[in-house]
Design an enzyme around this catalytic site. Sequence first.
Site, PDB file in Angstrom:
ATOM      1  N   HIS A  85      38.698  54.030  46.208  1.00  0.00           N
ATOM      2  CA  HIS A  85      39.906  54.448  46.924  1.00  0.00           C
ATOM      3  C   HIS A  85      39.585  54.801  48.372  1.00  0.00           C
ATOM      4  O   HIS A  85      40.437  54.664  49.253  1.00  0.00           O
ATOM      5  CB  HIS A  85      40.544  55.664  46.242  1.00  0.00           C
ATOM      6  CG  HIS A  85      41.150  55.362  44.903  1.00  0.00           C
ATOM      7  ND1 HIS A  85      40.398  55.319  43.748  1.00  0.00           N
ATOM      8  CD2 HIS A  85      42.422  55.090  44.535  1.00  0.00           C
ATOM      9  CE1 HIS A  85      41.192  55.037  42.724  1.00  0.00           C
ATOM     10  NE2 HIS A  85      42.421  54.889  43.174  1.00  0.00           N
ATOM     11  N   ASP A 120      43.418  45.382  41.842  1.00  0.00           N
ATOM     12  CA  ASP A 120      43.670  46.814  41.961  1.00  0.00           C
ATOM     13  C   ASP A 120      44.498  47.008  43.231  1.00  0.00           C
ATOM     14  O   ASP A 120      44.705  46.076  44.016  1.00  0.00           O
ATOM     15  CB  ASP A 120      42.352  47.581  42.019  1.00  0.00           C
ATOM     16  CG  ASP A 120      42.483  49.019  41.526  1.00  0.00           C
ATOM     17  OD1 ASP A 120      43.620  49.532  41.424  1.00  0.00           O
ATOM     18  OD2 ASP A 120      41.446  49.643  41.250  1.00  0.00           O
TER      19      ASP A 120
END
Length: 594
Positions: free
Chosen positions: A244, A317
């Site tokens: 992330h 993702d």
Amino acid sequence: MRNRLLTLIMSLALVTATGVAATASDVGARDPVGRFLARMSLPEKVGQLFVTQVYGADATAPSTADAAANRQAYGVDTPAEVVARYHLGGVIYFAWSHNLDAPRQIATLSNGLQHAATTSGSRMPLLISTDQEHGVVTRLPAPATQFPGSMALGAARSPAHAFTAAAITGRELRAVGIVQPWAPVADVNVNPANPVIGVRSFGGDPRLAAGLTAAQVTGFQQGADASAAAKHFPGHGDTATDSHTGLPVIEHTREQWQRLDAPPFRAAIAAGVDTIMSAHIVVPALDPSGDPATLSPRILTGLLRQELGFPGVVVTDSLSMAGVREKYGDDRVPVLALKAGADLLLMPPDLDLAYRSVLDAVRSGELTEARIDTSVRRVLALKQRRGLLADPTVDVGAAERVVGRTAHLRIAQAVTDRTVTAVRNDAGLLPLAPVPRSVLVAGWNSATARNVPVLAERLAARGTRSTALPTGLPSDAAIAEATAAARAHDLTVVLTRRADPAGDPGGRQRRLVAALLGTGRPVIVVAVGEPYDIAYLPGVGTYLATYGTAPVSMEALARVLLGERPPSGRLPVTIPPADDPEGVLYPYGHGLSW
């Protein structure tokens, strides 16, 4: 003679034409996906490749703030208008985008979005999704049934329970119109310092992870007609970087990848998994280019498609994550992901830019329309397989009857009761004698799960005099308060989560445990996250692991503490010593009982 020959030729022509027409009709009946695809324009096809969030609890009447958020992100006010404008293939729900409140509201939102999708553009229903892994990644709020997370299921060692958890979760999601749970996590957590997977993994053994991954794929798809997604390919279990916020590099050799990371994905494919999600990680042994797997043709096409033989939908993702944005701009990432072999593009940071970039790539010849058609066909086939082409809507009234039904809650507790692991019980403190006593419950607390007060309440319900003192990552004042309170109680149960130096750099949890031990009163330490904390807590003689903070986990812990049932969980990972990451403090499979 000539007239008879002409008549015969015309008759044959009529029969042939009739046969061709019948054959074309039969083909259309046999291939509804092809029929839908043939009527789509290029912009509609490209829209089918995107999944994004929309803001609001209602498809056509969002709050003023949510309308403003939609306008800023997409140029329109309502979730329904976002779907129609971009011909979206799917929508993903979050609490922060105000999609998830109560079963009736969620089901109504889903129906409204499906109406928008099926009455505009390609008239193609949506894949509606959310991240419902359970444990630390749980989106659907109560009254939805809460199961323990993956590592807790790993501790239970039961494929049947993993199947059941997925099946019940899938049925509740389908009841509110959600088809894709974005689960299970197929990563093998072999790195105790992993900041992003950890308890989201079934454990550190590839055989265990493979068996439970396959069980959950089957539970979702056969037990609930939901669409499972194994993630994060080619394996995110051995990293100390969170994708992330950065771009992890995994230094496994190809042999190590085959042995450690591949088995759960192979098992998922063998179980018929609908979808596999890519990881924003670099694995030089699999692709030396330095590109993340999401953008790597060698990994998504060469390895996943050709070597492993995966025929289904590859989803990226989130494209908003830093790991996929470090090397290329947001206009290039979606194009490169499609060129690598992805089918669905999840949550680009600028949907309009991403959408236009893919259209421009087709118009310039960088991507062919045939390549787009290949991915759209896979997406439409998934929608057909899950019954969305026939009817994508749900019974709003039934949603309230299905979500959180009593039988589901009872099963979830029975599953969770098998997950608590006793690691140390040196002084034989456990189980606690069934007599009234005063217990302080202190330590790390989740604001949403309220695990410290919930555990205190569950102990109090059984006759103990319990005090809840959540300390989180405690200040010096909180440590002093907890120490004073401990001296006034018969014993303390202190909950920890990521007490290692990476998770708690200031050592505040470690200082809290040391101060409590210094009171001379009995102390029971319980890791409510990864079970590795014991390596950093010298002097602790009684140590358990729940792998989660949900109320079902606190109820299971209370039952073990008070001897209502023995602990039956076994470590699904190896716990190494603090100073030797390759050593063994407690082995995989360790677990006490009484």
